[in-house]
Every structure is written in structure tokens, then in C-alpha cells.
Enzyme design. Structure first.
Site, mmCIF file in Angstrom:
data_model
loop_
_atom_site.group_PDB
_atom_site.id
_atom_site.type_symbol
_atom_site.label_atom_id
_atom_site.label_comp_id
_atom_site.label_asym_id
_atom_site.label_seq_id
_atom_site.Cartn_x
_atom_site.Cartn_y
_atom_site.Cartn_z
ATOM 1 N N THR A 6 -13.373 5.947 14.620
ATOM 2 C CA THR A 6 -12.432 5.076 15.289
ATOM 3 C C THR A 6 -12.446 6.100 16.534
ATOM 4 O O THR A 6 -12.049 7.232 16.443
ATOM 5 C CB THR A 6 -11.037 5.084 14.652
ATOM 6 O OG1 THR A 6 -11.521 4.338 13.546
ATOM 7 C CG2 THR A 6 -10.072 4.362 15.407
ATOM 8 N N GLU A 63 -9.428 2.704 2.153
ATOM 9 C CA GLU A 63 -9.688 3.520 1.165
ATOM 10 C C GLU A 63 -9.364 2.569 -0.193
ATOM 11 O O GLU A 63 -8.306 1.988 -0.252
ATOM 12 C CB GLU A 63 -8.912 4.829 1.306
ATOM 13 C CG GLU A 63 -9.683 5.763 2.532
ATOM 14 C CD GLU A 63 -8.751 6.952 2.906
ATOM 15 O OE1 GLU A 63 -8.445 7.438 1.614
ATOM 16 O OE2 GLU A 63 -8.794 7.435 3.452
ATOM 17 N N ALA A 87 7.419 -4.052 2.117
ATOM 18 C CA ALA A 87 8.434 -2.955 2.520
ATOM 19 C C ALA A 87 8.110 -1.723 1.527
ATOM 20 O O ALA A 87 7.978 -2.007 0.323
ATOM 21 C CB ALA A 87 9.672 -3.448 2.696
ATOM 22 N N GLY A 134 0.892 5.489 5.298
ATOM 23 C CA GLY A 134 0.347 6.890 5.569
ATOM 24 C C GLY A 134 -1.042 6.702 5.794
ATOM 25 O O GLY A 134 -1.544 5.580 6.197
ATOM 26 N N CYS A 179 -5.578 6.871 8.960
ATOM 27 C CA CYS A 179 -5.890 5.999 10.129
ATOM 28 C C CYS A 179 -4.602 5.484 10.871
ATOM 29 O O CYS A 179 -4.494 5.748 12.142
ATOM 30 C CB CYS A 179 -6.743 4.819 9.556
ATOM 31 S SG CYS A 179 -8.141 5.326 8.803
ATOM 32 N N ARG A 230 -3.561 12.605 3.001
ATOM 33 C CA ARG A 230 -3.302 12.578 4.495
ATOM 34 C C ARG A 230 -2.400 11.922 4.839
ATOM 35 O O ARG A 230 -2.373 10.683 4.694
ATOM 36 C CB ARG A 230 -4.651 12.383 5.280
ATOM 37 C CG ARG A 230 -5.736 13.594 4.952
ATOM 38 C CD ARG A 230 -7.294 13.267 5.563
ATOM 39 N NE ARG A 230 -7.865 11.985 5.211
ATOM 40 C CZ ARG A 230 -8.944 11.590 5.694
ATOM 41 N NH1 ARG A 230 -9.584 12.266 6.465
ATOM 42 N NH2 ARG A 230 -9.347 10.350 5.025
#
Ligand code: UDX
Length: 430
Positions: free
Chosen positions: A121, A155, A252, A257, A260, A327
């Protein structure tokens, strides 16, 4: 077709293994000696359902190989996918140093025609820079085409997302590049979006930013629902039945996270600024996500009244289920907040604890949800792993110091939890 993929990360390794499974000769290049050595031994660098078996099959059938030598990759392939990391710089811009390194090396080694394809990306106009870099550093007469082929892998479902894509985006600027990539992707039978390189790059950034916006929108609606005594899941159900809106990505919770969304939203804001446009809408998306994480942590604090000296049990650390990836995981922000307020945190995650251990050194990692609950003052759900959905609640209640569950992914039914004797707090539901 002979393909090389540079970068054995979440995108490159899946891309290489899937192309090999489709019958191509693939060589995956990475400069991480240990990662390549492990891959040759069938040891995966991260958890992704089905990947280990796919890689082992490709290696066994001699269609998939690994090397640390970019020259070897370039010599043995006609198409070179650049799938190296584009991490976020302190300024929020995408760090394209690895992309430039690969482009320069390709230019220096170019033994003949090659098609260089951006898979990572990247901000719009990166393709132009790659072409410029190759032209600048290549001393001979060979030519290379550049194309953009952004990935839309999630993922946890990356292999399925590769093999059954909603669309394949091809940003091309020569017939030869177009013919090569159309032939490569035709077997997947997915709609092909054939456009120019800049439009292809923007399709990726705009898609991820739009999905992030959808999540931040429903998280903002959840804030209103809590104040109005409404149920955000039922609001999302009612919205989602409109095909123009769609139900997906309207769950919601404690915020998004992963490597990306947070990074791509920041990069899109930055590249837009550099192009002269202030993308205020995306700044609001980012801010709403920070608020979602902070307000979930404050929910726990409010429920406990006094946090200092309390033990909080956390179920789920990974940024989403079916991955070990930590991450930008919301769990990091929430746990650091609670520890900052003086709480002790225990946690369990089916896959991510090894990844999480060095990020959250003070957290006591447990072997199952019941060990997490033992002696804890509350249980907080941060990742909606399926195995958390049907726990032995009577046993949990006995183990907890008080029957309090704060659910950051709305995986339990409020009425059921009340009937089981829990004080149950969730997101956007009265
Ligand atoms: C995303 C995009 O979906 C994918 O197309 C792109 O190629 C890479 O980035 P990924 O980051 O793997 O994929 O995970 P995704 O399933 O999109 O979830 C991202 C985050 O959003 C997770 O933290 C998840 O918990 C959160 N999320 C997702 C929500 O909070 N609510 C939702 O309704 C959906």
C-alpha cells in the site's frame, strides 16, 4: 509464469504462496536472513490460517522458493512484486525507503525486460517515483514497466481474500504490462479494474480509509446511543439492510487497529496535505478512533470506581481474531491506560501472547480465560475470538472477585448476562 515477490510479510508471503498454488514458479525474497531460513524449514513468521500448509505444499512441489538475494529473484522472474513494508514515519507519512531500496536494486540488476508491480500500500504517485528511480539508476538499455496492483487482504482470511477477491485492481501504463497482469489474474475469475497507476494507488488508500470511516462512524453513533438509551447493534442492523450502506464494518467497539487502517488513514491525510488538500474528514475518522479506545478504557475505570490496586482480566490482545498481530492493537492503548492508573493486568489470547509479551511486559499472561478471571476485579473483552463466546459463566463468576464484565466487542447479550448475575457493560448499548 516466473514471479518474484520482494518482502515475505503479511502481504508478500501470502501473495507468493498463492501464486505458487495457482501453478506459477515463485521466488520470495526477503533480507531477513532468519525469516528466510525459517521459511525454508517450513516455519512461518506469523500466524495466518492455512498459510503454513500452502507454503509447505509450494516448496514440496518445487514451485515456491525463498532467498535473501534480490538479484536471484530478478534474474529468475519476469514480474517482480514489491511487497515490502511501508511503515508510518513520525510525521504520519508512509516511509517509502524500503520501496526505493528495492526499485534501485532492480535498476542496478535489470538483466532484460521486467514488469515491476507495486503490491504494498503506497501513497499516490509512488509508481511515478519507482519508474523515475529505475530510469535514474539503470545504466543499460533495458526497459522496465511499472504497475500498481494493490492488495485487499484481511489478516485471518488473507488466502481466501487472495483466491476469491471482490476485484483485482491493475494500474498499468503499457499494453505489455496490462497483458501480463490480465493473464496472471484471469484464472481467479474476479472483476478486473484496469486503470492508470495513480488511480489504482488511490483505490487502495480510499478503500481502507472508507472502511475506517465506517467503523469510526458507528463508534460515534455508539456514543450517542449510550446517551440516548439506544442499542447501536440494532441501529447498525437497521442501517445495514440498506444495500447502499451494507451491514459489514458497522460493529461498534473499542476501536480499529492493525497495520493497515491506522497507518493508511494517516498516510492518506499526509499525501493529501502534500497535494494541497486538507482531508479534515479523515482527521475526524482518526480522532473518533482514538476516542473509541480511550472511552472504552474509561468505561472500565468508571465500572471499577477506583482502579489503583485493582486487577483487570483481559480476554483478547490481537487487533482482531484469527491473527497473532499486535500492531496498533487497541488492547495496547487500553492496557497501558489501566496500568497507568495503577491496575494490574492479566490477559489471555489464543495466538497473540508471544507477540504481546514484549509490547506489554507488565501484563501477566495466562493460559486460559479462567486463569485470567481468577482473583480479577473485572473481565474486559478486547478481541472477539470465537472461543470467548461460549464460556462457563458460572465458573467465571466464582473466580472473579466481583461479577463484572466490560465487553469491548459486544460479543455477549446484555439480557443473558444480566440473567446470569453479571454487571455487564458494553459499547453503545444501554
Ligand atoms: C484491512 C482491510 O479490511 C483489508 O481490505 C486491507 O487489505 C488491509 O486492512 P485488516 O486490517 O486485516 O484488513 O483487518 P479488518 O478485518 O479490516 O479489521 C481492521 C480493524 O477494524 C480491526 O481492529 C477490527 O477489530 C476493526 N473493526 C472491523 C471494527 O472495529 N469494526 C468492524 O465492524 C470491523
Amino acid at each position: 509464469m516466473d514471479i518474484s515477490v520482494v518482502g515475505a510479510g503479511h502481504v508478500g508471503l501470502v501473495t507468493g504462496a498463492c501464486f505458487a498454488d495457482l501453478g506459477h514458479e515463485v521466488i520470495v525474497v526477503d533480507n531477513d536472513v532468519k525469516r528466510i531460513a525459517n521459511l525454508k524449514k517450513g516455519i512461518m513468521p506469523y500466524y495466518e490460517p492455512g498459510l503454513e500448509e500452502l507454503v509447505k505444499r509450494g516448496v514440496r512441489e518445487k514451485r515456491l522458493a525463498f532467498t535473501t538475494s534480490l538479484k536471484e529473484g530478478i534474474d529468475k522472474s519476469i514480474i517482480i512484486f514489491i511487497a515490502v513494508g511501508t511503515p508510518q514515519k513520525a510525521t504520519g507519512e508512509a516511509d517509502l525507503a524500503y520501496v526505493e531500496d528495492v526499485a534501485r536494486s532492480i535498476a542496478e540488476h535489470l538483466p532484460g525486460y521486467r514488469l515491476v508491480v507495486e503490491k504494498s500500500t503506497v501513497p499516490v504517485q509512488t509508481g511515478k517515483w519507482i519508474a523515475h528511480t529505475i530510469k535514474t539508476y539503470h545504466r543499460k538499455k533495458h526497459i522496465a514497466d511499472v504497475a500498481s496492483n494493490p492488495e485487499f487482504l484481511r489478516e485471518g482470511t488473507a488466502i481466501q481474500d487472495f483466491m476469491k477477491p471482490d476485484r483485482v485492481v491493475l494500474g498499468v501504463e503499457s499494453k505489455r504490462a496490462k497483458d501480463l497482469l490480465v493473464a496472471l489474474y484471469k484464472p481467479l475469475g474476479a472483476p478486473l479494474v484496469i486503470t492508470d497507476i495513480s488511480s489504482a494507488e488511490l483505490i487502495k488508500h480510499a478503500s481502507n480509509s472508507y472502511l475506517s470511516m465506517k467503523i469510526s462512524f458507528i463508534n460515534a453513533v455508539a456514543q450517542v446511543c449510550e446517551r440516548a438509551g439506544a442499542d447501536v447493534q440494532q441501529v447498525a442492523d437497521g442501517m445495514g439492510l440498506d444495500p447502499r450502506i451494507g451491514r459489514s464494518f458497522l460493529n461498534a467497539g473499542a476501536g480499529y487497529g492493525g497495520f493497515c487502517f491506522p497507518k493508511d488513514v494517516e498516510a492518506f491525510i499526509k499525501i493529501s496535505e502534500q497535494l494541497g488538500y486538507d482531508f479534515e474528514l479523515l482527521k475526524a475518522v482518526r480522532n473518533a478512533n482514538e476516542l473509541a479506545k480511550r472511552s472504552f478504557a474509561q468505561k472500565i475505570q468508571k465500572a471499577l470506581w477506583v482502579v489503583r490496586g485493582k486487577t483487570v482480566g483481559v480476554l483478547g490482545l490481537a487487533f482482531k481474531p484469527n491473527t497473532d498481530d499486535m500492531r496498533y492493537a487497541p488492547a495496547i492503548d487500553v492496557i497501558e491506560y489501566l496500568e497507568g492508573e495503577g491496575a494490574t493486568v492479566k490477559a489471555f489470547d489464543p495466538q497473540a501472547m508471544k507477540e504481546a509479551a514484549h509490547l506489554l511486559p507488565k501484563v501477566k499472561m495466562c493460559q486460559d480465560p479462567y486463569e485470567v478471571a481468577r482473583g480479577a476485579d473485572c473481565l474486559a473483552v478486547l478481541t472477539e475470538w470465537n472461543e470467548f463466546k461460549e464460556l462457563d459463566f458460572a465458573r467465571l463468576k466464582k473466580l472473579l472477585r466481583q461479577p463484572l464484565i466490560v465487553d469491548g466487542r459486544n460479543i455477549y447479550d446484555p439480557a443473558r448476562m444480566k440473567a446470569l448475575g453479571f454487571r455487564y457493560i458494553s459499547v453503545g448499548r444501554a
